[in-house]
Design a protein around this motif. Sequence first.
Motif, PDB file in Angstrom:
ATOM      1  N   VAL A   1      -1.416   5.561  -7.535  1.00  0.00           N
ATOM      2  CA  VAL A   1      -1.288   4.411  -7.980  1.00  0.00           C
ATOM      3  C   VAL A   1      -0.416   3.481  -7.533  1.00  0.00           C
ATOM      4  CG1 VAL A   1      -0.929   3.221 -10.446  1.00  0.00           C
ATOM      5  CG2 VAL A   1      -2.056   5.390 -10.204  1.00  0.00           C
ATOM      6  N   HIS A   2       1.069   3.888  -7.226  1.00  0.00           N
ATOM      7  CA  HIS A   2       2.070   3.292  -6.770  1.00  0.00           C
ATOM      8  C   HIS A   2       1.853   2.814  -5.555  1.00  0.00           C
ATOM      9  CE1 HIS A   2       6.387   2.320  -6.783  1.00  0.00           C
ATOM     10  NE2 HIS A   2       6.396   2.651  -5.651  1.00  0.00           N
TER      11      HIS A   2
ATOM     12  N   SER B   1      -1.095   1.949  -4.235  1.00  0.00           N
ATOM     13  CA  SER B   1      -2.459   1.507  -4.024  1.00  0.00           C
ATOM     14  C   SER B   1      -2.667   0.082  -3.548  1.00  0.00           C
ATOM     15  CB  SER B   1      -3.398   1.462  -5.264  1.00  0.00           C
ATOM     16  OG  SER B   1      -2.581   0.623  -6.431  1.00  0.00           O
ATOM     17  N   LYS B   2      -1.579  -1.047  -3.959  1.00  0.00           N
ATOM     18  CA  LYS B   2      -1.435  -2.120  -3.337  1.00  0.00           C
ATOM     19  C   LYS B   2      -0.916  -2.264  -1.832  1.00  0.00           C
ATOM     20  CE  LYS B   2      -2.301  -3.182  -7.655  1.00  0.00           C
ATOM     21  NZ  LYS B   2      -3.960  -3.171  -7.923  1.00  0.00           N
ATOM     22  N   VAL B   3      -0.728  -1.372  -1.113  1.00  0.00           N
ATOM     23  CA  VAL B   3      -0.060  -1.314  -0.005  1.00  0.00           C
ATOM     24  C   VAL B   3      -0.893  -0.753   1.294  1.00  0.00           C
ATOM     25  CG1 VAL B   3       2.233  -2.005  -0.497  1.00  0.00           C
ATOM     26  CG2 VAL B   3       1.616   0.343  -0.290  1.00  0.00           C
ATOM     27  N   GLY B   4      -2.191  -0.294   0.870  1.00  0.00           N
ATOM     28  CA  GLY B   4      -2.952   0.395   1.680  1.00  0.00           C
ATOM     29  C   GLY B   4      -2.982   1.832   1.854  1.00  0.00           C
TER      30      GLY B   4
ATOM     31  N   THR C   1      -8.748   8.035  -3.635  1.00  0.00           N
ATOM     32  CA  THR C   1      -7.170   8.246  -3.787  1.00  0.00           C
ATOM     33  C   THR C   1      -6.972   8.839  -5.293  1.00  0.00           C
ATOM     34  OG1 THR C   1      -5.081   7.358  -3.173  1.00  0.00           O
ATOM     35  CG2 THR C   1      -6.680   6.026  -4.650  1.00  0.00           C
TER      36      THR C   1
ATOM     37  N   ARG D   1      -3.549   5.581   0.557  1.00  0.00           N
ATOM     38  CA  ARG D   1      -4.015   6.457  -0.272  1.00  0.00           C
ATOM     39  C   ARG D   1      -3.316   7.877  -0.335  1.00  0.00           C
ATOM     40  NH1 ARG D   1      -8.413   8.869   1.491  1.00  0.00           N
ATOM     41  NH2 ARG D   1      -8.160   8.465   3.596  1.00  0.00           N
TER      42      ARG D   1
ATOM     43  N   GLU E   1      -3.789  -0.534   8.016  1.00  0.00           N
ATOM     44  CA  GLU E   1      -5.056   0.136   7.856  1.00  0.00           C
ATOM     45  C   GLU E   1      -5.051   1.639   7.947  1.00  0.00           C
ATOM     46  OE1 GLU E   1      -8.453  -1.921   9.265  1.00  0.00           O
ATOM     47  OE2 GLU E   1      -7.976  -4.117   8.140  1.00  0.00           O
TER      48      GLU E   1
ATOM     49  N   ALA F   1       1.045  -1.770   4.487  1.00  0.00           N
ATOM     50  CA  ALA F   1       0.117  -2.833   4.890  1.00  0.00           C
ATOM     51  C   ALA F   1      -0.661  -2.487   6.289  1.00  0.00           C
ATOM     52  CB  ALA F   1       1.000  -4.053   4.699  1.00  0.00           C
TER      53      ALA F   1
END
Length: 276
Positions: A189-190, A192-195, A260, A197, A151, A149
């Motif tokens: 993929v795993h 990808s939702k927590v920012g 990514t 790459r 950047e 989470a």
Amino acid sequence: MNKKVVVLTGAGGVLCSTLAKALASKGHKIAVLDLKKDAADKVAGEINNAGGEALGVEANVLEKESLERAKNEINSKLGTCDILVNGAGGNHPLGTTSNPYLETKDLKNTTKGFKTFFDLDTEGIQFTFNLNFIGTLLPTQVFAQDMIAREGCSILNISSMNAFTPLTKIPAYSGAKAAVSNFTQWLAVHFSKVGIRVNALAPGFFLTEQNRTLLTEADGSLTARGNTIIDQTPMGRFGEPEDLISTTLWLCGDGASFVTGVVIPVDGGFSAFSGV
């Protein structure tokens, strides 16, 4: 590229030490991890003497406790990890066949050290797979926790030409690098939702201390295997460590913010050439 804390494993070696210095030249703080503390300290010292900021850290990529200790030292002295380069890897002679093809006569070859597929050593195969795959997985488990989470965080794995099409004689290394490429896609993929790459380099053929005797003779001329590689490389040469720098800086930088799950060949055209 914003200034970040970069952790590189296997960074005492030729390729990753070059990447460490390149990243340091962009102002990043560099954690040079290697199984050999003196090798890590040497690279870190060269970076510091050139005006950068680096820390040499001893770490075994196959021992989570060792990596946790390294992480604690890095966090206290450099800060939170932003970029992880999983550079540790290699092959083992016990997972390598003597000849590229099996012939019936090989089964009766009693020459000391001669190995067919049937003679491959389980320990050599496990060592190779663990060093390349588990040695990528464990550092990711440890250092990616710093990245969640936040950047601009990313992971760069080191795959190989072997991952696309296996080379003769080295089934363990080829299989391990194929696993690294697959794992790179899975992680992308795993995470990808927590920012975070996740990408990989697939270097072609670079002369290192590990493969120099396989590809060149004592006088610097090419072995038969070395000649075969050059003949299959359209650009007609081995890679230089510096050839990896620009792709590394791109994949680790903000310019690749929507990239990514890719494995980028840096191979002089080897993977594109059919041989005809």
